[in-house]
Enzyme design. Structure first.
Site, PDB file in Angstrom:
ATOM      1  N   LYS A 294       0.832  -1.198   0.000  1.00 45.17           N
ATOM      2  CA  LYS A 294       0.000   0.000   0.000  1.00 45.17           C
ATOM      3  C   LYS A 294       0.871   1.253   0.000  1.00 45.17           C
ATOM      4  O   LYS A 294       1.995   1.219   0.502  1.00 45.17           O
ATOM      5  CB  LYS A 294      -0.864   0.033   1.268  1.00 45.17           C
ATOM      6  CG  LYS A 294      -1.995  -0.963   1.293  1.00 45.17           C
ATOM      7  CD  LYS A 294      -2.803  -0.809   2.573  1.00 45.17           C
ATOM      8  CE  LYS A 294      -3.953  -1.804   2.617  1.00 45.17           C
ATOM      9  NZ  LYS A 294      -4.972  -1.585   1.571  1.00 45.17           N
ATOM     10  N   ARG A 368     -10.493 -11.276   1.746  1.00 42.37           N
ATOM     11  CA  ARG A 368     -11.382 -12.258   1.117  1.00 42.37           C
ATOM     12  C   ARG A 368     -10.774 -13.656   1.140  1.00 42.37           C
ATOM     13  O   ARG A 368     -11.487 -14.651   1.151  1.00 42.37           O
ATOM     14  CB  ARG A 368     -11.723 -11.794  -0.312  1.00 42.37           C
ATOM     15  CG  ARG A 368     -10.539 -11.657  -1.205  1.00 42.37           C
ATOM     16  CD  ARG A 368     -10.841 -10.821  -2.456  1.00 42.37           C
ATOM     17  NE  ARG A 368     -11.030  -9.401  -2.138  1.00 42.37           N
ATOM     18  CZ  ARG A 368     -11.363  -8.476  -3.024  1.00 42.37           C
ATOM     19  NH1 ARG A 368     -11.570  -8.812  -4.284  1.00 42.37           N
ATOM     20  NH2 ARG A 368     -11.530  -7.220  -2.667  1.00 42.37           N
TER      21      ARG A 368
END
Ligand code: BES
Ligand code: MN
Ligand code: ZN
Length: 518
Positions: A294, A368
């Protein structure tokens, strides 16, 4: 952190530092609104919510002259050294217009009063709420009282573990609510207290930094909480997780020095034969993005990437302390997502418990992966419903902001019940669609599915990825709390910057009135 005290009394029994007088804002009639358009706004005296008393004329006169207080929601004005009854001071509390009084207004007013006491250093206050009581529909009175208590308790949240003690900080002792009595009212207050305690548990987990709140520490705290309230808690370490075949979850943990943990908490409050309700939480204690790292701007907020897990832990605590009539199993996947030398890389292919293969096209779509293995793991218990909580996508923040939680799922009935519980608890949820078309972008040339695909409809694609692992027969709803889980400025009962603990009140409501789904 000590909870403030809320005393309920039919008639005032305490000698409060300050007597609070609740006021409704004057209701405007239509013709007056028209007049105002021509002549500009005038001042209208707010209306005392409750029995009149002889000194009131005095106060009203002062208000007419000073125009210092209008009675709008959350407005509070202190008249220091104005003696009334036993009290040393008088405070005027705004409730907004009488017709607008509802549970959410009550919650905010409760919060405003606590903050006012803290600011003005008032240890005890007393307020007659008979007027509020009378202005509320009979069926809503007890829940409005509960909401007032929730707001008051919630406002006392602090996270100062890493700050040096501040002797100048003031903590109010409590409040007396006058004009209410009976078992139902006491129960409402105690329910508010249990709910807020569960929310505080979740909030503290979120606010702690990732160097102290590691997966193992999260597991330890869940065990400690479970022990304290009679819940079974089992923790799987790396070896056992590998043995279960959770290749997707292990893949996320590979780049970190911290051992992953799967935490399973079981509460049995229903009938022996009732199938469990499965609650799943994303517990990424820090999300650096992994190799798909990130940007550094605001990366520190990724310590909150375990708020799904904290939500599940909080719901488990609420189930136990409120003795809810259901069997619930909470599953938490606790991992740290780091770009270490052993980290998984884009292009890697990992296997879920059932053997489904996933091409990792973005190591930052890790939540996920953790949840997919938990879904397959939980389904082994044949749950009657399954709900997961996760700070899953930045896209949900773009789409909905922080004022609501995004939900999506496979069962209309369950989605409907969740929306209804959201209305009753003022915890907003907003459904996003899971159209089949989204599946196209998750197709992989090399594996059964890939974990990211395109920037469009990011939250729905996250949901669609999860749906790929959900059995057709299991009613399932996914809660994306990425926007709503921390740093909310829209509600005064949430501490600025800090975790919120959303969805615990909604879920307690849903589970308290649970009926098996059709
Ligand atoms: N934890 C993040 C989502 C997130 C971002 C929550 C910002 C709160 C604030 C999640 O793991 C993530 O990185 N999601 C990616 C998915 C993408 C790579 C498909 C995202 O949202 O960008
Ligand atoms: Mn991520
Ligand atoms: Zn994440």
């Amino acid at each position: 952190m000590a909870f403030p005290e809320i005393i309920l009394s039919p008639i005032s029994k305490t000698t409060p530092d300050t007597l609070l007088l609740p006021f409704f804002k004057a209701e405007k009639k239509e013709n007056e609104k028209l007049k105002e358009k021509k002549e500009g706004p005038g001042y209208e005296i707010p209306v005392l919510a409750g029995k009149k008393f002889k000194e009131l004329a005095d106060i009203e006169n002062y208000l007419r002259l000073s125009q210092c207080f209008s009675g709008k929601k959350n407005e509070i004005s202190l008249m220091r050294a104005y003696k009334l009854g036993n009290a040393h001071n008088v405070g005027l509390v705004g409730l907004g217009q009488r017709s607008g009084l509802d549970t959410e207004v009550a919650r905010q007013v409760g919060a405003a009063i606590y903050q006012f006491q803290k600011r003005e250093r008032l240890p005890t206050v007393s307020i007659d709420i008979q007027g509020m009581w009378a202005a509320t529909r009979e069926s809503k009175r007890v829940t409005t009282l509960q909401a007032l208590c929730e707001g008051y308790y919630l406002s006392s949240y602090e996270f100062r573990e890493f700050k040096k003690a501040d002797q100048t900080l003031f903590h109010p002792h409590g409040i007396e609510l006058v004009g209410v009595k009976g078992k139902d009212c006491e129960k409402a207050r105690d329910k508010a207290r249990h709910l807020v305690e569960a929310m505080f548990f979740a909030k503290v987990l979120g606010d702690r930094p990732s160097n102290t709140l590691t997966p193992r520490e999260l597991a330890r705290l869940c065990q400690e909480m479970s022990k304290g309230c009679g819940i079974q808690c089992q923790v799987l370490g790396r070896k056992e997780i590998e043995k279960e075949g959770m290749g997707l979850l292990i893949g996320v943990a590979k780049g970190s020095a911290e051992e992953p943990q799967v935490i399973v908490m079981e509460y049995r409050g229903g009938r022996k034969t009732d199938l469990p309700i499965a609650l799943l939480g994303k517990g990424v204690t820090f999300d650096s993005g992994g190799i798909s790292i990130k940007p550094s701007d605001r990366m520190e907020e990724m310590k909150y990437d375990m708020m799904g897990a904290a939500t599940v832990a909080g719901i488990m605590q609420a189930c136990a302390t409120l003795k809810l009539p259901v069997n619930v199993i909470g599953y938490i996947g606790a991992v740290e997502n780091m770009p270490g030398g052993k980290a998984q890389k884009p292009g890697d292919i990992q296997r879920s418990i059932s053997g489904k293969t996933v091409e990792i096209t973005n190591t930052d779509a890790e939540g996920r992966l953790v949840l997919a293995d938990l879904i397959e793991y939980a389904q082994k218990q044949n749950p009657q419903a399954m709900m997961d909580f996760a700070t899953l996508t930045g896209a949900v923040v773009v789409a909905l902001g922080s004022v609501t939680t995004g939900i999506m799922g496979t069962h209309k009935g369950l989605l409907g019940l969740i929306k209804a519980a959201g209305e009753l608890t003022d915890e907003r949820v907003w459904e996003l669609p899971l159209y089949d078309e989204y599946e196209e972008d998750l197709k992989s040339a090399y594996a059964d599915i890939r974990n990211s695909g395109g920037r469009e409809a990011g939250s729905q694609k996250g949901g669609t990825f999860l749906k790929f692992f959900v059995d057709k027969k299991t009613p399932w709803v996914h809660f994306d709390i990425a926007g709503s889980a921390w740093d909310r400025k829209d509600k005064n009962y949430y501490t600025p910057k800090m975790a919120t603990g959303v969805m615990i009140r909604l879920m307690a409501q849903l589970l308290q009135h649970w009926k098996s789904l059709k």
